[in-house]
Design a protein around this motif. Structure first.
Motif, PDB file in Angstrom:
ATOM      1  N   PHE A   7     -10.148   0.769   2.078  1.00  0.00           N
ATOM      2  CA  PHE A   7      -9.198   1.659   1.404  1.00  0.00           C
ATOM      3  C   PHE A   7      -7.800   1.043   1.395  1.00  0.00           C
ATOM      4  N   ALA A   8      -7.393   0.580   2.577  1.00  0.00           N
ATOM      5  CA  ALA A   8      -6.037   0.044   2.688  1.00  0.00           C
ATOM      6  C   ALA A   8      -5.872  -1.190   1.810  1.00  0.00           C
ATOM      7  N   GLY A   9      -6.881  -2.062   1.799  1.00  0.00           N
ATOM      8  CA  GLY A   9      -6.825  -3.277   0.989  1.00  0.00           C
ATOM      9  C   GLY A   9      -6.761  -2.949  -0.498  1.00  0.00           C
ATOM     10  N   SER A  10      -7.545  -1.975  -0.920  1.00  0.00           N
ATOM     11  CA  SER A  10      -7.533  -1.556  -2.321  1.00  0.00           C
ATOM     12  C   SER A  10      -6.149  -1.110  -2.742  1.00  0.00           C
ATOM     13  N   PHE A  11      -5.586  -0.275  -1.910  1.00  0.00           N
ATOM     14  CA  PHE A  11      -4.269   0.263  -2.224  1.00  0.00           C
ATOM     15  C   PHE A  11      -3.242  -0.864  -2.308  1.00  0.00           C
ATOM     16  N   TYR A  12      -3.351  -1.768  -1.360  1.00  0.00           N
ATOM     17  CA  TYR A  12      -2.426  -2.906  -1.295  1.00  0.00           C
ATOM     18  C   TYR A  12      -2.505  -3.729  -2.585  1.00  0.00           C
ATOM     19  N   ALA A  46      -8.634  -8.431   3.700  1.00  0.00           N
ATOM     20  CA  ALA A  46      -8.803  -9.329   2.565  1.00  0.00           C
ATOM     21  C   ALA A  46      -9.989  -8.901   1.707  1.00  0.00           C
ATOM     22  N   ILE A  47     -11.080  -8.559   2.366  1.00  0.00           N
ATOM     23  CA  ILE A  47     -12.277  -8.181   1.609  1.00  0.00           C
ATOM     24  C   ILE A  47     -12.010  -6.914   0.796  1.00  0.00           C
ATOM     25  N   GLY A  48     -11.330  -5.947   1.400  1.00  0.00           N
ATOM     26  CA  GLY A  48     -10.994  -4.723   0.679  1.00  0.00           C
ATOM     27  C   GLY A  48     -10.087  -5.027  -0.510  1.00  0.00           C
ATOM     28  N   ILE A  84      -0.163   8.562   1.428  1.00  0.00           N
ATOM     29  CA  ILE A  84      -0.161   9.699   2.355  1.00  0.00           C
ATOM     30  C   ILE A  84      -1.495  10.439   2.266  1.00  0.00           C
ATOM     31  N   VAL A  85      -1.964  10.653   1.042  1.00  0.00           N
ATOM     32  CA  VAL A  85      -3.226  11.379   0.868  1.00  0.00           C
ATOM     33  C   VAL A  85      -4.377  10.572   1.477  1.00  0.00           C
ATOM     34  N   ILE A  86      -4.428   9.281   1.140  1.00  0.00           N
ATOM     35  CA  ILE A  86      -5.514   8.444   1.689  1.00  0.00           C
ATOM     36  C   ILE A  86      -5.428   8.405   3.213  1.00  0.00           C
ATOM     37  N   GLY A  87      -4.219   8.242   3.713  1.00  0.00           N
ATOM     38  CA  GLY A  87      -4.018   8.133   5.162  1.00  0.00           C
ATOM     39  C   GLY A  87      -4.409   9.410   5.885  1.00  0.00           C
ATOM     40  N   ALA A 141       4.500   0.124   5.150  1.00  0.00           N
ATOM     41  CA  ALA A 141       4.234   0.368   6.563  1.00  0.00           C
ATOM     42  C   ALA A 141       2.978   1.207   6.728  1.00  0.00           C
ATOM     43  N   MET A 142       2.813   2.169   5.806  1.00  0.00           N
ATOM     44  CA  MET A 142       1.641   3.041   5.925  1.00  0.00           C
ATOM     45  C   MET A 142       0.342   2.296   5.655  1.00  0.00           C
ATOM     46  N   ILE A 143       0.406   1.260   4.808  1.00  0.00           N
ATOM     47  CA  ILE A 143      -0.799   0.441   4.606  1.00  0.00           C
ATOM     48  C   ILE A 143      -1.202  -0.183   5.941  1.00  0.00           C
TER      49      ILE A 143
END
Lengths: 240, 659
Positions: free
Chosen positions: B245-250, B66-68, B189-192, B37-39
């Protein structure tokens, strides 16, 4: 003043957004009259017209046309009953032609022959519109748009015509023209309720006038009486 | 107040830290759903910059996701032999690269969409959102033949339909991610929080104000010195970088990505989150994101379980096979519709309809009786005097401030402005009058850069203005107001002024986020200047009100204040007294005179109130059908027979001779 007024507002309270813009307004317009409502910005002039037109509903009080209460009637039905408005800022349909704008003014009507007559009458009142029938409304100059807005309202063949700031942003010569036309329309039998910043011109053409301040009527009288009154001269005519 | 805020922050922090332990202790296994959810919250926050702040409707935001994800996937995977794969630092380095790549794509996609707005922009972004997954699918197997020779043989750039698998995980010394779900949770959490911190600071900066100004009224923003192209590109680029950032994490968390995860419905779901929460509100977007994802991941599944149980105990066969998760779009649609009906501003958006107020009659009567405050020379802020008054360009050796020669502007067959000459010397008020439709506003627009003249020259302080964008012209010292007031309605009065100062400030994106002392000082000085300027135009006590809530006369004064904030040498006023009563008109006339007398400003004035134009103009130019029919002093012009016939009318002439 024995007969029932054609248009009557009695103790009307109306909110405009979150502000109580009208705090008990009573205005009566008799058949055949030109009545003007003058006042500062935010005094409640436009709110009064909107309440008559039904785009704003009063919290309290009544609006009657020819003795019949119309507060519960929708705006479009009020047009059918004989009220039409030329709104502040003209609000013509910019991407439709002048002809289409005028045709829409008669949208609620079915009497085709009479519509044709009114069309001719509007074009006679405003010869400039005849030259521009095929042009898009948005490409007209400010003065022509004002003529179109009034013409569109007339196409509804109203018994009461509401005019909101018809002189705003017009050159001196056009202001004169517009006020002459307003008098012509009235002579042809239409009752007019006129809201104006240009108090001098409005009071000259009006039979009677009301001065409205912060949602209340503070003064009423004939055009001439108001023109001579101290309050009007100081506040609305800018005389010292 | 601050005590309460500290307490709130402490409670939120404790909840965030304590949650994974509680989840583990209770064996409810919700932590994966919450992390995912946080992503989506991160993505929605990035989209919020584009949609909520800058007001650009983006229907293809999943493309940036997608690009991330693919940036991380391809660079941190053995599939294509990336040299960055397999180090302990791989993830930590590539996540930044992914953000930069996303930002670059933001600019690439942003660029062609900059000239369009509204529906057209939405369609283009929609197309882009479709193109990216298709491109990813097809770039997995490229073969190019030239004249029977295979130049490229089955080249794989993206992994194609199969996607990328595996994707490297993040490592911390002595800790391998994936052993405990909590490590992923804490990482997002840290990234967010870092992203949130950056976004919050961006919003309250020179850049954030520029975004909102663009959202409110792009033309007015341009004419107030905000470069719309640069500002919109920054919105696209920064919005996209957060999805990097979000895509990387995902990608790292799933350890595998396929093009199917970035389809149109993801873009729509993200948009729903922003709208549900409240466009422009960080709190709201977080709330909207959490609600929608958790509803999808947890609540629908639980409800399905419950309904089936209910069906079994009641013996209703139809209920025992129900799968509510298949109905998710129905529930989203229903929820959003109800939201739009009952709370269109979103969960945390500002209330559009404030409670009804009944202003105290007496206070109102007093306000009405008191004439608007008369303009005072002493109230002119010192900085304005120094910056505008003591301008080095003041002594231009007798050369006029503005010189327009032979200006022509056509619309189709209509010549709106026809070979018009107009000269404005220093410290001069020039009136521009003429019948409606004579071309006055069109002429204004050619001077301010909204329209380019078809012929002719416009020179301001020795420099040609032809071809310059409006914001560049503002920066050179010309400011304007509009016939129909164009304020930034949903911004505060002070923020309107600060947008006016935009072109005199320098804070960059990095400056806005990290706030070095120079930026802090610049910002506080700008606010102080803004407040002084508000005091000068008589709006000192209304600095924090929304512009749209001001009464009409105040709005006019704020618009002039905003123009003054750009530190102009020449002020173009388009019917400034339209809709004002005689008393307000008189005050404004004095005010314009004061600007000339005390600050040495020149003014070009379109006005229909003859007592204003004739009273304060040094020279008057009269246009009719786009052509100049008279030029001279007020006395000369008002006795000119052509002017009387075309514009003033016999009535005016009669009044003139009488009085």
């Amino acid at each position: 003043m024995s007969a029932t007024p054609l248009l009557e507002l009695r103790d009307v309270h109306t909110y405009y957004g979150n502000i109580r813009a009208l705090k008990g307004i009573s205005v009566a317009v008799s058949r055949g009259e030109v009545v003007t409502l003058i006042g500062s910005n935010g005094a409640g002039k436009t709110t009064t017209l909107k309440t008559v037109m039904g785009t704003l509903r009063p919290l309290r009080g009544s609006v009657s046309l020819d003795g019949r209460r119309i507060d519960g009637v929708g705006t479009d039905d009020r047009v059918r009953l004989g009220i039409a408005q030329s709104p502040e800022g003209r609000r013509i349909f910019p991407r439709m032609t002048v002809l289409e704008n005028l045709e829409l003014g008669a949208f609620a009507r079915k009497d085709h022959a009479a519509i044709r007559d009114d069309f001719e009458r509007v074009l006679t009142l405003f010869p400039r519109l005849r030259e521009r029938l095929a042009q898009k409304g948005g490409t007209l100059s400010g003065g022509e748009q004002q003529m179109l807005a009034i013409g569109r309202a007339l196409m509804a063949r109203p018994t009461v015509l509401l005019l909101d700031e018809p002189s705003m942003g017009l050159s001196p010569i056009l202001v004169e023209t517009i006020f002459e036309i307003i008098q012509d329309i009235n002579r042809q039998g239409t009752t007019i309720l006129l809201v104006e910043q240009n108090a001098r011109m409005a009071l000259r053409v009006a039979h009677r006038g009301y001065v409205i301040q912060t949602g209340r009527i503070v003064l009423t009288g004939t055009g001439g009486e108001l023109l001579r009154s101290d309050v009007v001269r100081k506040t609305y005519l800018g005389e010292k | 107040m601050t005590g309460r805020r500290v307490l709130t922050a402490a409670v939120i922090a404790a909840a965030l830290v304590g949650y994974p332990f509680l989840d583990a202790a209770l064996h409810v296994h919700t932590i994966h759903a919450v992390t995912d959810a946080m992503i989506y919250v991160m993505l929605a926050l990035g989209l919020n910059i584009v949609v909520g702040y800058a007001g650009l409707l983006d229907l293809g935001y999943a493309a940036f996701f997608a690009i991330g994800a693919y940036a991380m996937g391809l660079l941190n995977s053995p599939v294509l032999g990336s040299p960055l794969y397999g180090h302990w630092w791989s993830f930590w380095v590539i996540i930044w690269i992914a953000a930069v790549i996303s930002a670059v794509f933001g600019v690439i996609i942003g660029a062609p969409t900059l000239r369009v707005r509204g529906d057209y922009l939405a369609i283009i972004t929609l197309a882009f959102g479709e193109i990216i997954p298709v491109a990813i699918r097809n770039l997995g197997d490229i073969t190019i033949e030239v004249g029977g020779v295979r130049v490229v043989d089955r080249l794989n750039l993206t992994g194609g339909e199969n996607g990328v698998n595996p994707v490297g995980r993040p490592y911390l010394p002595g800790h391998l991610f994936d052993e405990t779900p909590a490590s992923w949770y804490f990482l997002i959490i840290v990234i967010g929080l870092a992203s949130l911190w950056a976004m919050n600071r961006m919003r309250d900066s020179r850049l954030g104000r520029a975004w909102m100004a663009i959202r409110e009224d792009e033309t007015a923003a341009d004419c107030t010195g905000v470069d719309p192209i640069r500002t919109k590109l920054l919105a696209f680029a920064l919005g996209a970088s957060f999805s990097g950032f979000a895509g990387s994490f995902y990608a790292a968390k799933l350890q595998a990505i396929t093009p199917g995860a970035f389809e149109f419905n993801v873009s729509i779901m993200l948009l729903c989150m922003v709208v549900l929460g409240g466009m422009g509100s960080l709190k709201g977007v977080i709330l909207g994101g959490m609600i929608i994802t958790l509803f999808d991941r947890l609540i629908l599944a639980q409800m399905t379980f419950l309904v089936r149980g209910l069906g079994r105990s009641l013996g209703v066969a139809a209920l025992t096979t129900v799968d509510l998760t298949l109905w998710r779009w129905f529930f989203f649609g229903l929820g959003l519709t109800l939201m739009m009906l009952f709370r269109p501003e979103g969960l945390a958006g500002k209330r559009v309809r404030p409670p009804r107020v009944d202003v105290d009659d007496e206070a109102e009567a007093v306000a009405l009786a008191a004439a608007p405050p008369p303009p005072r020379a002493e109230a002119i802020p010192r900085w304005l005097r120094e910056r505008v008054g003591a301008n080095p360009g003041r002594d231009s050796g007798g050369r006029p401030l503005l010189e327009a020669r032979g200006v022509v502007r056509r619309f189709g067959g209509l010549v709106a402005v026809n070979h018009v000459d107009l000269v404005i010397p220093e410290r001069t008020i020039v009136g521009l009058i003429g019948p409606n439709g004579a071309g006055k506003t069109t002429f204004f627009n050619t001077v301010t850069g909204l329209l380019t003249p078809d012929e002719g020259t416009i020179v301001f302080r020795g420099e040609s203005l032809v071809g310059l964008r409006p914001n560049a012209i503002v920066a050179r010292g010309i400011a304007r107001t509009f016939q129909s007031i164009r304020l930034f309605q949903n911004m505060t009065v002070l923020d309107n002024i600060l947008v006016g100062e935009h072109c005199r400030l320098h804070a960059s994106v990095a400056g806005a986020v990290f706030r070095p002392p120079s930026v802090v000082a610049e910002e506080s000085a700008a606010r102080a200047r803004g407040r002084e300027l508000l005091a000068f135009v008589g709006l000192a006590d209304k600095a924090d009100e929304l512009a749209k809530n001001l009464p009409y006369g105040d709005q006019r004064r704020l618009e002039i204040g905003r123009a003054l904030a750009t530190e102009p040498r020449l002020l173009l006023l388009d019917e400034p007294t339209a809709g004002m009563n005689p008393r307000e008109t008189e005050t404004l006339t004095e005010f314009i005179g004061l600007l000339r007398r005390e600050l040495g400003l020149s003014v070009l004035l379109i006005e229909h109130h003859m007592e204003v134009v004739m009273g304060i103009s040094d020279r008057i130019t009269v246009l009719d059908y786009g052509t100049r029919i008279a030029e001279g002093t007020p006395a000369e012009v008002q006795r000119d027979s052509k002017v009387i016939e075309a514009y003033l009318g016999k009535g005016y002439e009669a009044e003139l001779t009488r009085g």
